[in-house]
Design an enzyme around this catalytic site. Structure first.
Site, PDB file in Angstrom:
ATOM      1  N   TYR A  28       0.838  -1.195   0.000  1.00  0.00           N
ATOM      2  CA  TYR A  28       0.000   0.000   0.000  1.00  0.00           C
ATOM      3  C   TYR A  28       0.877   1.252   0.000  1.00  0.00           C
ATOM      4  O   TYR A  28       1.837   1.355   0.771  1.00  0.00           O
ATOM      5  CB  TYR A  28      -0.913   0.020   1.227  1.00  0.00           C
ATOM      6  CG  TYR A  28      -1.914   1.157   1.187  1.00  0.00           C
ATOM      7  CD1 TYR A  28      -3.094   1.027   0.474  1.00  0.00           C
ATOM      8  CD2 TYR A  28      -1.651   2.368   1.826  1.00  0.00           C
ATOM      9  CE1 TYR A  28      -4.005   2.074   0.406  1.00  0.00           C
ATOM     10  CE2 TYR A  28      -2.553   3.423   1.759  1.00  0.00           C
ATOM     11  CZ  TYR A  28      -3.722   3.270   1.053  1.00  0.00           C
ATOM     12  OH  TYR A  28      -4.616   4.312   0.978  1.00  0.00           O
ATOM     13  N   GLN A  85     -10.788  -0.103   1.820  1.00  0.00           N
ATOM     14  CA  GLN A  85     -11.174  -0.872   0.624  1.00  0.00           C
ATOM     15  C   GLN A  85      -9.957  -1.519  -0.040  1.00  0.00           C
ATOM     16  O   GLN A  85     -10.024  -2.655  -0.518  1.00  0.00           O
ATOM     17  CB  GLN A  85     -11.896   0.033  -0.375  1.00  0.00           C
ATOM     18  CG  GLN A  85     -13.174   0.666   0.152  1.00  0.00           C
ATOM     19  CD  GLN A  85     -12.941   2.031   0.785  1.00  0.00           C
ATOM     20  OE1 GLN A  85     -11.913   2.258   1.424  1.00  0.00           O
ATOM     21  NE2 GLN A  85     -13.889   2.935   0.592  1.00  0.00           N
ATOM     22  N   ASN A 115      -3.171   5.924   6.487  1.00  0.00           N
ATOM     23  CA  ASN A 115      -3.863   6.697   7.523  1.00  0.00           C
ATOM     24  C   ASN A 115      -4.522   5.763   8.540  1.00  0.00           C
ATOM     25  O   ASN A 115      -4.352   4.542   8.511  1.00  0.00           O
ATOM     26  CB  ASN A 115      -4.875   7.658   6.900  1.00  0.00           C
ATOM     27  CG  ASN A 115      -5.964   6.922   6.119  1.00  0.00           C
ATOM     28  OD1 ASN A 115      -6.203   5.726   6.307  1.00  0.00           O
ATOM     29  ND2 ASN A 115      -6.629   7.630   5.224  1.00  0.00           N
ATOM     30  N   GLN A 160       9.633  16.714   8.604  1.00  0.00           N
ATOM     31  CA  GLN A 160       8.767  15.716   9.226  1.00  0.00           C
ATOM     32  C   GLN A 160       7.367  16.265   9.468  1.00  0.00           C
ATOM     33  O   GLN A 160       6.362  15.580   9.248  1.00  0.00           O
ATOM     34  CB  GLN A 160       9.372  15.262  10.558  1.00  0.00           C
ATOM     35  CG  GLN A 160       8.740  14.018  11.135  1.00  0.00           C
ATOM     36  CD  GLN A 160       8.926  12.817  10.222  1.00  0.00           C
ATOM     37  OE1 GLN A 160       9.983  12.637   9.628  1.00  0.00           O
ATOM     38  NE2 GLN A 160       7.906  12.005  10.079  1.00  0.00           N
ATOM     39  N   HIS A 163       4.518  16.231   6.761  1.00  0.00           N
ATOM     40  CA  HIS A 163       3.907  14.957   6.382  1.00  0.00           C
ATOM     41  C   HIS A 163       2.407  14.953   6.617  1.00  0.00           C
ATOM     42  O   HIS A 163       1.620  14.544   5.762  1.00  0.00           O
ATOM     43  CB  HIS A 163       4.519  13.813   7.195  1.00  0.00           C
ATOM     44  CG  HIS A 163       5.594  13.076   6.472  1.00  0.00           C
ATOM     45  ND1 HIS A 163       5.378  12.353   5.335  1.00  0.00           N
ATOM     46  CD2 HIS A 163       6.929  12.952   6.747  1.00  0.00           C
ATOM     47  CE1 HIS A 163       6.512  11.817   4.933  1.00  0.00           C
ATOM     48  NE2 HIS A 163       7.468  12.154   5.756  1.00  0.00           N
ATOM     49  N   GLU A 229      10.290   6.835  15.423  1.00  0.00           N
ATOM     50  CA  GLU A 229      10.392   6.231  14.092  1.00  0.00           C
ATOM     51  C   GLU A 229      11.732   6.589  13.459  1.00  0.00           C
ATOM     52  O   GLU A 229      12.460   5.722  12.970  1.00  0.00           O
ATOM     53  CB  GLU A 229       9.246   6.730  13.220  1.00  0.00           C
ATOM     54  CG  GLU A 229       9.291   6.229  11.789  1.00  0.00           C
ATOM     55  CD  GLU A 229       8.226   6.878  10.915  1.00  0.00           C
ATOM     56  OE1 GLU A 229       8.027   6.396   9.781  1.00  0.00           O
ATOM     57  OE2 GLU A 229       7.603   7.869  11.346  1.00  0.00           O
ATOM     58  N   HIS A 230      12.058   7.880  13.439  1.00  0.00           N
ATOM     59  CA  HIS A 230      13.336   8.357  12.908  1.00  0.00           C
ATOM     60  C   HIS A 230      14.101   9.017  14.049  1.00  0.00           C
ATOM     61  O   HIS A 230      13.555   9.870  14.750  1.00  0.00           O
ATOM     62  CB  HIS A 230      13.132   9.399  11.800  1.00  0.00           C
ATOM     63  CG  HIS A 230      12.215   8.950  10.700  1.00  0.00           C
ATOM     64  ND1 HIS A 230      10.887   9.325  10.651  1.00  0.00           N
ATOM     65  CD2 HIS A 230      12.436   8.169   9.623  1.00  0.00           C
ATOM     66  CE1 HIS A 230      10.329   8.795   9.575  1.00  0.00           C
ATOM     67  NE2 HIS A 230      11.243   8.091   8.932  1.00  0.00           N
ATOM     68  N   ASP A 263      14.421   8.552   3.245  1.00  0.00           N
ATOM     69  CA  ASP A 263      13.090   8.513   2.636  1.00  0.00           C
ATOM     70  C   ASP A 263      13.159   8.129   1.164  1.00  0.00           C
ATOM     71  O   ASP A 263      12.252   7.484   0.635  1.00  0.00           O
ATOM     72  CB  ASP A 263      12.414   9.885   2.738  1.00  0.00           C
ATOM     73  CG  ASP A 263      11.818  10.146   4.114  1.00  0.00           C
ATOM     74  OD1 ASP A 263      11.678   9.181   4.881  1.00  0.00           O
ATOM     75  OD2 ASP A 263      11.513  11.314   4.412  1.00  0.00           O
ATOM     76  N   HIS A 323       0.502 -37.782  23.910  1.00  0.00           N
ATOM     77  CA  HIS A 323       1.827 -37.443  23.430  1.00  0.00           C
ATOM     78  C   HIS A 323       2.831 -38.529  23.831  1.00  0.00           C
ATOM     79  O   HIS A 323       3.670 -38.949  23.030  1.00  0.00           O
ATOM     80  CB  HIS A 323       2.289 -36.103  24.017  1.00  0.00           C
ATOM     81  CG  HIS A 323       1.674 -34.902  23.378  1.00  0.00           C
ATOM     82  ND1 HIS A 323       0.320 -34.691  23.339  1.00  0.00           N
ATOM     83  CD2 HIS A 323       2.256 -33.833  22.762  1.00  0.00           C
ATOM     84  CE1 HIS A 323       0.068 -33.543  22.720  1.00  0.00           C
ATOM     85  NE2 HIS A 323       1.228 -33.003  22.355  1.00  0.00           N
TER      86      HIS A 323
END
Length: 344
Positions: A28, A85, A115, A160, A163, A229-230, A263, A323
């Site tokens: 995606y 979707q 998102n 950043q 975004h 994240e970064h 990036d 077993h």
């Protein structure tokens, strides 16, 4: 060396594992505020490198550059759909239509940022297929000391913030003057940022923050608690400081190592863990598309008897009589309990 087919000896035989790619990968790429062909490259190329037979890409309202990126990356199918979707289409597949449309296979794993609706959908299909992670708002954390370049740090924080309105730009420093210089540089650079980037970044900065620490050690401690994240390190001995940090998605060491280089193709993948999940996971890689499947084989029943005896004991300690009897069926010295019961 373990990321390849391997085999080791066990009593009476061998055990090993095989490494093989998933058949179909779903990728995606967001397409809301800005087209993100870089996300196409980061996901689809990684799936191809892993050896996936089929790569399905989905992105809403794809710009020509996004379609071009998909072609270069070697995507087999492009779905011009976004949100939940798109995730559902890749997770459950789409049958071919009578008019000759292309069938979309159910994907074995779905990756890529998105998102909150994309993230929610990935959480729903997780288990039906694999996912890379549940990504939250993008974030950067910069550790800067008095030697940092305030203009460069400000530019990275703005990069950043533009975004998304929920992105976070975080500054941690042991120097109050540097925090003030960076804040002033942010204000100056923001004034010339075009729209809609400027409005987006300004809203993001409303939930961003800076922290004044007593020492670099405390900066590292706070950074590890956030697990950004970064993570950018712009200090003296930046590599040494970076190696002391434990929790992050991607690490960018020194003034020249801009997060934006990551990036767009410096090497590390830009699909990274957010929201503190860097404490226990890493960024997207070929490992997300690979399966490690184990096997064992017994060639000499006599040599395997020590494992058989151990299994019988462990099974009965756990109360799993079935077993134990299955292990006894392989014993060369013990009569299986089911045979004793039958004889009596």
């Amino acid at each position: 060396s373990s990321v390849r087919d391997m085999e080791i000896p066990i009593p009476g035989g061998v055990a090993g594992h095989t490494v093989s790619p998933c058949r179909a990968a779903g990728c995606y790429a967001p397409g809301g505020r800005y087209p993100l062909p870089s996300s196409v490259i980061m996901t689809a190329v990684t799936a191809r490198a892993a050896g996936c037979e089929m790569v399905v890409l989905a992105s809403p309202r794809p710009a020509p550059i996004t379609l071009a990126a998909a072609y270069i990356a070697g995507a087999d199918i492009f779905l011009c759909v976004g949100g939940a979707q798109a995730i559902a289409s890749m997770a459950y597949g789409i049958k071919a239509q009578q008019d000759g449309g292309v069938a979309v296979p159910p994907c074995d794993v779905i990756v890529g940022p998105g998102n909150k609706w994309v993230t929610a959908a990935k959480s729903i299909v997780n288990g039906h297929c694999g996912i890379d992670m549940l990504a939250g708002p993008s974030e950067v954390l910069v550790i800067a000391d008095k030697t940092a370049n305030a203009e460069v740090v400000a530019a990275d924080l703005i990069a950043q913030a533009e975004h998304d309105v929920v992105a976070r730009a975080i500054l941690i420093s042991d120097n109050q003057d540097m925090i003030q210089q960076i804040d002033q540089a942010v204000q100056q650079q923001m004034a010339s940022l075009p729209e809609p980037n400027q409005s987006t970044a300004r809203e993001a900065f409303q939930q961003s923050f800076s922290v004044l620490c007593e020492s670099i050690d405390q900066c590292i401690e706070i950074s590890d608690a956030i697990a950004p994240e970064h993570l950018e390190i712009q200090t003296v001995d930046a590599m040494e400081v970076g190696m002391r940090c434990a929790n992050y998605g991607g690490l960018f060491v020194g003034e020249s190592a801009a997060e934006v280089l990551g990036d767009y193709g410096a090497g590390p993948n830009h699909t990274l863990p957010t929201g503190g999940t860097g404490r226990y996971t890493g960024g997207l890689s070929v490992f997300n598309f690979l399966r490690i499947r184990t096997y064992m084989r017994i060639d000499n029943a006599k040599d395997s008897q020590s494992m058989v005896d151990d299994s019988i004991r462990m099974a009965r300690l756990e109360g799993l009589e079935g077993h134990a009897r299955a292990a006894e069926a392989r014993s060369l010295t013990k009569t299986p309990a089911y045979k004793i019961a039958k004889q009596s």
